[in-house]
Design a protein around this motif. Structure first.
Motif, PDB file in Angstrom:
ATOM      1  N   ALA A 118      18.839  85.136  77.508  1.00 39.66           N
ATOM      2  CA  ALA A 118      18.973  86.540  77.915  1.00 39.66           C
ATOM      3  C   ALA A 118      19.998  87.250  77.047  1.00 39.66           C
ATOM      4  O   ALA A 118      19.788  88.395  76.608  1.00 39.66           O
ATOM      5  CB  ALA A 118      19.390  86.603  79.378  1.00 39.66           C
ATOM      6  N   LEU A 119      21.063  86.527  76.740  1.00 36.75           N
ATOM      7  CA  LEU A 119      22.127  87.108  75.907  1.00 36.75           C
ATOM      8  C   LEU A 119      21.610  87.387  74.499  1.00 36.75           C
ATOM      9  O   LEU A 119      21.886  88.433  73.899  1.00 36.75           O
ATOM     10  CB  LEU A 119      23.289  86.123  75.848  1.00 36.75           C
ATOM     11  CG  LEU A 119      24.669  86.684  75.517  1.00 36.75           C
ATOM     12  CD1 LEU A 119      25.130  87.656  76.620  1.00 36.75           C
ATOM     13  CD2 LEU A 119      25.684  85.556  75.367  1.00 36.75           C
ATOM     14  N   SER A 165      19.064  90.392  74.640  1.00 31.70           N
ATOM     15  CA  SER A 165      19.725  91.697  74.815  1.00 31.70           C
ATOM     16  C   SER A 165      20.532  92.103  73.596  1.00 31.70           C
ATOM     17  O   SER A 165      20.710  93.290  73.309  1.00 31.70           O
ATOM     18  CB  SER A 165      20.642  91.660  76.045  1.00 31.70           C
ATOM     19  OG  SER A 165      21.636  90.675  75.855  1.00 31.70           O
ATOM     20  N   SER A 220      16.074  96.018  71.461  1.00 32.41           N
ATOM     21  CA  SER A 220      16.359  97.166  72.331  1.00 32.41           C
ATOM     22  C   SER A 220      15.402  97.137  73.538  1.00 32.41           C
ATOM     23  O   SER A 220      14.415  96.392  73.521  1.00 32.41           O
ATOM     24  CB  SER A 220      16.157  98.467  71.533  1.00 32.41           C
ATOM     25  OG  SER A 220      14.798  98.565  71.161  1.00 32.41           O
ATOM     26  N   ASP A 221      15.647  97.974  74.519  1.00 33.65           N
ATOM     27  CA  ASP A 221      14.787  98.018  75.709  1.00 33.65           C
ATOM     28  C   ASP A 221      13.366  98.464  75.322  1.00 33.65           C
ATOM     29  O   ASP A 221      12.374  97.952  75.856  1.00 33.65           O
ATOM     30  CB  ASP A 221      15.353  99.014  76.741  1.00 33.65           C
ATOM     31  CG  ASP A 221      16.647  98.483  77.356  1.00 33.65           C
ATOM     32  OD1 ASP A 221      16.904  97.238  77.183  1.00 33.65           O
ATOM     33  OD2 ASP A 221      17.382  99.257  77.957  1.00 33.65           O
ATOM     34  N   LEU A 265      11.410  95.672  73.755  1.00 34.30           N
ATOM     35  CA  LEU A 265      11.013  94.698  74.779  1.00 34.30           C
ATOM     36  C   LEU A 265       9.832  95.236  75.593  1.00 34.30           C
ATOM     37  O   LEU A 265       8.865  94.507  75.843  1.00 34.30           O
ATOM     38  CB  LEU A 265      12.184  94.415  75.741  1.00 34.30           C
ATOM     39  CG  LEU A 265      13.311  93.545  75.182  1.00 34.30           C
ATOM     40  CD1 LEU A 265      14.495  93.536  76.142  1.00 34.30           C
ATOM     41  CD2 LEU A 265      12.812  92.123  74.952  1.00 34.30           C
TER      42      LEU A 265
END
Lengths: 149, 182
Positions: A130-131, A134, A138-139, A142
């Motif tokens: 997850a790290l 992220s 970017s969102d 994703l």
């Protein structure tokens, strides 16, 4: 003489003369015959050298032509090829040798541990994953990836 | 040393005069050496061969001649050695036992057309060939050539005393043979 007559009466009775003879004019011709023989021997010893050369001539010719062929093939190869060939050989030699050196220097336990470490590197925890995501995506990226599927 | 010999030796050492000097040497000594050789090998053809061999050896070894001995004794020594070598090689080739050398020499003498001696001379030669080699050489050189013991000592490399003894024994043996074969 008297002594001889007393000690060897039979021998002293014999007339002291040379019983041997020679062919006519033997001594007149001797010198010429000797010089003929000397000249013949001098001549026969001289051609012996050339006769040896004659016998060796084919072998010498063969050896000479072989030497010429070797010179024509080997010398250009030696002049134009050796650097590349040597470099390749040296490089491979050095890398192999270096690799072997490294392997030899590592003891058995460390080697197994190293292998285990390598295996463990492939496994990630959820938090690490997850790290990583992220931090690198970017969102929007994703969202786009998820909708494309 | 005779003047003529000194002249020959000096010229033999000079490259330009060597051939002529050798010719002079051959002319001067050929007869004396021939008779010396002939008394050892007996047969004319053999003597001719040995005389040629002798001069060939002289020619090849001129540089080794030391003037410590006279030219005459040096030549006689070579001729004597060549004669003995010749007889030994004949002996080897014909596989003759050592004691049969005298038989071979006698046959050689009998078949030689240039032997001009009578019966008594033949008998004397028969007595001489039966002598041991050294005594035979000494007898021929003293009896026929009347050579001085000093010269013989130099040629045969033997002491004068030993030569005198050899000659004495040789004369006794020859006399004995002549008496027994009368």
């Amino acid at each position: 003489m008297d002594e001889m007559r007393n000690n060897a009466p039979k021998l002293s009775e014999i007339k002291k003369e040379n019983p041997f003879g020679t062919p006519d004019q033997y001594f007149d011709d001797f010198s010429a015959r000797l010089h003929t023989r000397m000249a013949a021997e001098a001549q026969s010893s001289a051609p012996q050298k050339s006769r040896i050369f004659q016998l060796l001539k084919p072998a010498l010719g063969l050896a000479a032509s072989f030497a010429v062929v070797v010179m024509l093939v080997y010398v250009p190869l030696r002049l134009f090829m050796p650097k590349e060939i040597n470099q390749v050989a040296q490089t491979s030699d050095t890398s192999d040798a270096g690799f072997l050196n490294i392997i030899e220097k590592i003891d058995e336990e460390s080697f197994v541990a190293l292998l285990n470490d390598t295996e463990s590197e492939d496994e990630f925890t959820n938090d690490e994953l997850a790290l990583y995501v992220s931090a690198n995506f970017s969102d929007y990226e994703l969202y786009e990836n998820l909708t494309n599927k | 040393m005779p003047d003529n010999d000194q002249h020959i030796i000096a010229d033999l050492k000079d490259e330009n005069k060597r051939n002529l000097a050798f010719h002079m040497l051959v002319k001067t000594y050929q007869e004396r050496l021939y008779w010396h050789i002939r008394k050892i090998v007996l047969n004319h053809d053999d003597a001719d061969d040995v005389l040629q061999n002798t001069f060939m050896k002289v020619w090849r070894n001129i540089d080794t001649f030391r003037e410590e001995s006279s030219l005459f004794t040096w030549l006689y020594r070579i001729a004597t050695n060549e004669s003995i070598t010749f007889l030994n090689s004949k002996k080897r080739k014909s596989l003759l036992p050592l004691n049969e050398e005298s038989e071979y020499l006698l046959e050689n003498l009998a078949s030689d057309p240039y032997f001009e001696g009578d019966k008594i001379q033949l008998k004397l030669q028969e007595a001489i060939v039966r002598l041991p080699e050294k005594q035979r050489l000494v007898f021929n050189m003293k009896y026929f050539d009347e050579m001085k013991y000093d010269d013989m000592a130099e040629i045969l490399d033997t002491s004068v005393g030993a030569l005198k003894a050899s000659y004495h024994h040789a004369v006794k043996k020859v006399e004995e043979f002549l008496k027994n074969n009368d």
